[in-house]
Design an enzyme around this catalytic site. Structure first.
Site, PDB file in Angstrom:
ATOM      1  N   ASP A   9     -25.964  32.719 -24.921  1.00 22.36           N
ATOM      2  CA  ASP A   9     -24.679  32.046 -25.098  1.00 22.36           C
ATOM      3  C   ASP A   9     -24.142  32.368 -26.485  1.00 22.36           C
ATOM      4  OD1 ASP A   9     -22.525  30.548 -24.322  1.00 22.36           O
ATOM      5  OD2 ASP A   9     -23.434  28.626 -24.831  1.00 22.36           O
TER       6      ASP A   9
ATOM      7  N   TYR B 161     -20.633  32.355 -29.328  1.00 21.03           N
ATOM      8  CA  TYR B 161     -19.927  31.336 -30.106  1.00 21.03           C
ATOM      9  C   TYR B 161     -18.676  32.024 -30.644  1.00 21.03           C
ATOM     10  CZ  TYR B 161     -20.240  27.360 -33.506  1.00 21.03           C
ATOM     11  OH  TYR B 161     -20.070  26.222 -34.252  1.00 21.03           O
TER      12      TYR B 161
ATOM     13  N   HIS C 235     -13.050  27.057 -32.173  1.00 21.79           N
ATOM     14  CA  HIS C 235     -14.176  26.181 -31.827  1.00 21.79           C
ATOM     15  C   HIS C 235     -15.192  26.136 -32.967  1.00 21.79           C
ATOM     16  CE1 HIS C 235     -17.412  24.279 -29.586  1.00 21.79           C
ATOM     17  NE2 HIS C 235     -18.200  25.317 -29.829  1.00 21.79           N
TER      18      HIS C 235
ATOM     19  N   ARG D  48     -20.758  19.757 -40.222  1.00 18.54           N
ATOM     20  CA  ARG D  48     -21.098  20.041 -41.623  1.00 18.54           C
ATOM     21  C   ARG D  48     -19.915  19.719 -42.535  1.00 18.54           C
ATOM     22  NH1 ARG D  48     -22.482  24.400 -38.737  1.00 18.54           N
ATOM     23  NH2 ARG D  48     -20.691  25.554 -39.536  1.00 18.54           N
TER      24      ARG D  48
ATOM     25  N   GLU E 118     -18.845  22.298 -22.229  1.00 15.55           N
ATOM     26  CA  GLU E 118     -18.226  23.403 -22.955  1.00 15.55           C
ATOM     27  C   GLU E 118     -17.607  24.326 -21.908  1.00 15.55           C
ATOM     28  OE1 GLU E 118     -21.042  25.088 -25.768  1.00 15.55           O
ATOM     29  OE2 GLU E 118     -20.562  23.480 -27.203  1.00 15.55           O
TER      30      GLU E 118
ATOM     31  N   GLU F 271     -16.369  27.678 -20.769  1.00 11.17           N
ATOM     32  CA  GLU F 271     -16.642  29.052 -21.208  1.00 11.17           C
ATOM     33  C   GLU F 271     -16.423  30.016 -20.041  1.00 11.17           C
ATOM     34  OE1 GLU F 271     -20.370  29.656 -23.192  1.00 11.17           O
ATOM     35  OE2 GLU F 271     -20.482  27.597 -23.957  1.00 11.17           O
TER      36      GLU F 271
ATOM     37  N   ASP G 119     -21.305  24.814 -20.188  1.00 13.85           N
ATOM     38  CA  ASP G 119     -22.525  24.641 -20.990  1.00 13.85           C
ATOM     39  C   ASP G 119     -22.643  23.156 -21.347  1.00 13.85           C
ATOM     40  OD1 ASP G 119     -24.633  24.877 -22.754  1.00 13.85           O
ATOM     41  OD2 ASP G 119     -23.399  25.691 -24.387  1.00 13.85           O
TER      42      ASP G 119
ATOM     43  N   ARG H 235     -24.715  16.121 -27.356  1.00 19.57           N
ATOM     44  CA  ARG H 235     -24.394  16.292 -28.782  1.00 19.57           C
ATOM     45  C   ARG H 235     -25.332  15.516 -29.697  1.00 19.57           C
ATOM     46  NH1 ARG H 235     -21.829  20.902 -28.356  1.00 19.57           N
ATOM     47  NH2 ARG H 235     -19.907  20.744 -27.147  1.00 19.57           N
TER      48      ARG H 235
ATOM     49  N   GLN I 208     -28.566  17.469 -29.766  1.00 21.22           N
ATOM     50  CA  GLN I 208     -28.282  18.729 -30.469  1.00 21.22           C
ATOM     51  C   GLN I 208     -28.177  18.521 -31.981  1.00 21.22           C
ATOM     52  OE1 GLN I 208     -24.496  20.407 -29.299  1.00 21.22           O
ATOM     53  NE2 GLN I 208     -24.664  22.164 -30.666  1.00 21.22           N
TER      54      GLN I 208
ATOM     55  N   TYR J 293     -30.947  20.790 -34.172  1.00 17.09           N
ATOM     56  CA  TYR J 293     -30.488  22.185 -34.232  1.00 17.09           C
ATOM     57  C   TYR J 293     -30.791  22.905 -35.545  1.00 17.09           C
ATOM     58  CZ  TYR J 293     -26.238  21.848 -37.124  1.00 17.09           C
ATOM     59  OH  TYR J 293     -25.355  21.708 -38.162  1.00 17.09           O
TER      60      TYR J 293
ATOM     61  N   LYS K 191     -29.174  21.609 -24.939  1.00 17.65           N
ATOM     62  CA  LYS K 191     -28.416  22.533 -24.089  1.00 17.65           C
ATOM     63  C   LYS K 191     -29.185  22.958 -22.836  1.00 17.65           C
ATOM     64  CE  LYS K 191     -24.990  23.824 -27.062  1.00 17.65           C
ATOM     65  NZ  LYS K 191     -23.555  23.882 -26.740  1.00 17.65           N
TER      66      LYS K 191
ATOM     67  N   THR L 131     -26.917  24.346 -17.038  1.00 18.95           N
ATOM     68  CA  THR L 131     -25.675  25.086 -17.261  1.00 18.95           C
ATOM     69  C   THR L 131     -25.131  25.411 -15.876  1.00 18.95           C
ATOM     70  OG1 THR L 131     -26.623  26.103 -19.247  1.00 18.95           O
ATOM     71  CG2 THR L 131     -24.662  27.151 -18.314  1.00 18.95           C
TER      72      THR L 131
ATOM     73  N   THR M 158     -17.662  28.174 -26.249  1.00 16.69           N
ATOM     74  CA  THR M 158     -16.538  27.303 -25.921  1.00 16.69           C
ATOM     75  C   THR M 158     -15.211  27.974 -26.244  1.00 16.69           C
ATOM     76  OG1 THR M 158     -17.904  25.428 -26.523  1.00 16.69           O
ATOM     77  CG2 THR M 158     -15.550  25.018 -26.299  1.00 16.69           C
TER      78      THR M 158
ATOM     79  N   GLU N 210     -14.715  18.291 -29.732  1.00 15.42           N
ATOM     80  CA  GLU N 210     -13.477  18.641 -30.446  1.00 15.42           C
ATOM     81  C   GLU N 210     -12.290  17.816 -29.961  1.00 15.42           C
ATOM     82  OE1 GLU N 210     -12.825  23.116 -30.916  1.00 15.42           O
ATOM     83  OE2 GLU N 210     -14.380  22.967 -29.391  1.00 15.42           O
TER      84      GLU N 210
HETATM   85 CA    CA Z   1     -21.940  27.063 -25.496  1.00 11.02          CA
END
Ligand code: CA
Length: 436
Positions: free
Chosen positions: A148, A150, A155, A164, A221, A223, A255, A259, A262, A266, A275, A279, A366, A380
């Site tokens: 997967d 990014y 996104h 962050r 997500e 995708e 996906d 959260r 994650q 992560y 994750k 899927t 995403t 988001e």
């Molecule tokens: Ca993804």
């Protein structure tokens, strides 16, 4: 009788689309195509029309195939059965067809378009049609390796701001390489499969220690997933210019993402249990040949990518998606704004010599645009839960509740004003197992 030749241009599954799936049929599961709300039993049609693997072509030959795709690759669908995948369709998976490579894919598509376009074959076609409402569709291929990516700058920027705060939203590597991770191929399921809410560890900012239980921030997500056909040798990268010979087609991909799990797990190695529980992909794989009118330039890459990621193959796709939450459209992500091309993703994932094989699947990441209404995940869209969305029934949501249903849909421009549909990608959330 030949209603399939009189479909309006806005029908997303007309003769310009012709996707592939695997359906449970009398005699066993096998590969089908689709026209509007009917499946086409390809094995039956190939047999009826005299075009089966290893047999001399019959009337297909006399009329000449419309082999635009095949001719572009230096072959001709007329007068040869070489590579014709009739036998590979009588199989509960697309993998034998994927193994045959781009010349056979083009040959098969040209044959199918010609058969469906010719009144000479009307009775054969009519006998091979089955209403979709009477069929169950399977996962269309055994997923080999799953990566997967990014690839959306919007996104990645939004997630960087949320996860962050106070740091640069994009990491220093982001504009130099398509970032990805290897996911769990064994938990990829076909559209319509229920999803059990995952359990795991989470630790919110105010929690002194982690706790265990059902995820309370379950997300989606939106995708695209790209389906790989044909293999490469271990140690030999797939150059950018050869990538599209290995990208057979596209599915919609959800996906599912926990959260809270994650966010706690992560750092430093990336997504893991947040994750890997599930899927979802569409049952229908739309061949890239159906999307030739949807090719678009990338939105612009600055700085210029390194040479192994640069070239004419690095183009984008003009595909409009929509996210339905319990039947309410809550977002309309646009694929054409993605920063990295599918070709760059495949070139990058093999540049270290990692081999690829039929059935590999890679997700785009995403799909999100600059406007709020084009964000492809609820992290988001609700800005980490701070801005709930209101559904058509007046209820509000931040993350998924038990019983919620998500459906992803998408269309692309086709030739001569036709619309190309992608297969729906849906799933419903079931409560966590009691042991949680
Ligand atoms: Ca993804």
């Amino acid at each position: 009788m030949s209603w399939w030749r009189d479909l309006p241009a806005h029908e997303p599954f007309g003769l310009a689309t012709l996707p592939y799936a695997v359906a449970d049929l009398p005699g066993g599961p096998r590969v089908v195509s689709r026209i509007a709300d009917h499946a086409v039993d390809l094995t039956a049609l190939a047999r009826e029309s005299g075009r089966v693997s290893g047999a001399k072509p019959a009337d297909t030959n006399a009329e000449g195939a419309n082999a635009e795709g095949a001719n572009a690759r230096g072959t001709n669908a007329r007068g040869t059965n070489a590579g014709f995948p009739g036998a590979s369709w009588d199989h509960p998976s697309l993998v034998p067809f994927l193994d045959q490579g781009p010349t056979a894919w083009a040959d098969a598509r040209a044959w199918l378009q010609q058969i469906l376009s010719s009144a000479h074959h009307d009775e054969s076609v009519a006998r091979s049609l089955i209403p979709l409402s009477s069929l169950s569709l399977r996962l269309p291929f055994e997923v080999a390796d799953y990566v997967d990516f990014y690839a959306s700058e919007h996104h990645a920027t939004n997630v960087g701001r949320i996860f962050r705060p106070g740091s640069d939203p994009l990491t220093p590597n982001w504009k130099h390489l398509p970032i990805g991770y290897h996911g769990r191929s064994g938990t990829i399921v076909v559209s319509g499969t229920d999803i059990v809410r995952p359990c795991g560890q989470r630790k919110g900012p105010a929690d002194p220690t982690p706790v265990f239980g059902p995820s309370i921030r379950l997300d989606i997500e939106c995708e695209l997933g790209f389906v790989v056909g044909g293999g490469s040798r271990l140690g030999e990268p797939v150059p950018l210019g050869a990538t599209w010979d290995h990208i057979f087609g596209v599915v919609l991909l959800n996906d599912w993402s926990a959260r809270d799990i994650q966010a706690w797990e992560y750092v430093p190695l990336g997504p893991f249990l947040g994750k890997s529980f599930a899927t979802t992909i569409s049952a229908w794989v739309v061949p890239m040949a159906a999307l030739e009118a949807a090719h678009v330039a990338l939105p612009g890459q600055d700085p210029a990518p390194l040479p192994y990621l640069a070239g004419d193959a690095a183009y984008g796709l003009d595909i409009d998606c929509q996210v339905e939450w319990n039947g309410s459209v809550v977002s309309r992500p646009r694929y054409r704004e993605m920063y990295w091309s599918p070709a760059q993703m495949l070139a990058h994932l093999s540049v270290n010599g990692a081999s690829i094989r039929s059935g590999d699947l890679f997700g785009s990441g995403t799909i999100s645009g600059p406007e709020k209404e084009t964000r492809g995940c609820f992290l988001e869209l609700t800005w980490s839960g701070a801005e709930p969305v209101t559904l058509d029934d007046g209820s509000t949501r931040t993350f998924l509740e038990d019983g919620d249903t998500i459906v992803l849909r998408a269309t692309a421009p086709g030739p001569d004003g036709h619309v190309i549909g992608l297969g729906d990608c849906g799933g419903r959330i079931l409560p966590a197992v009691p042991a949680c």
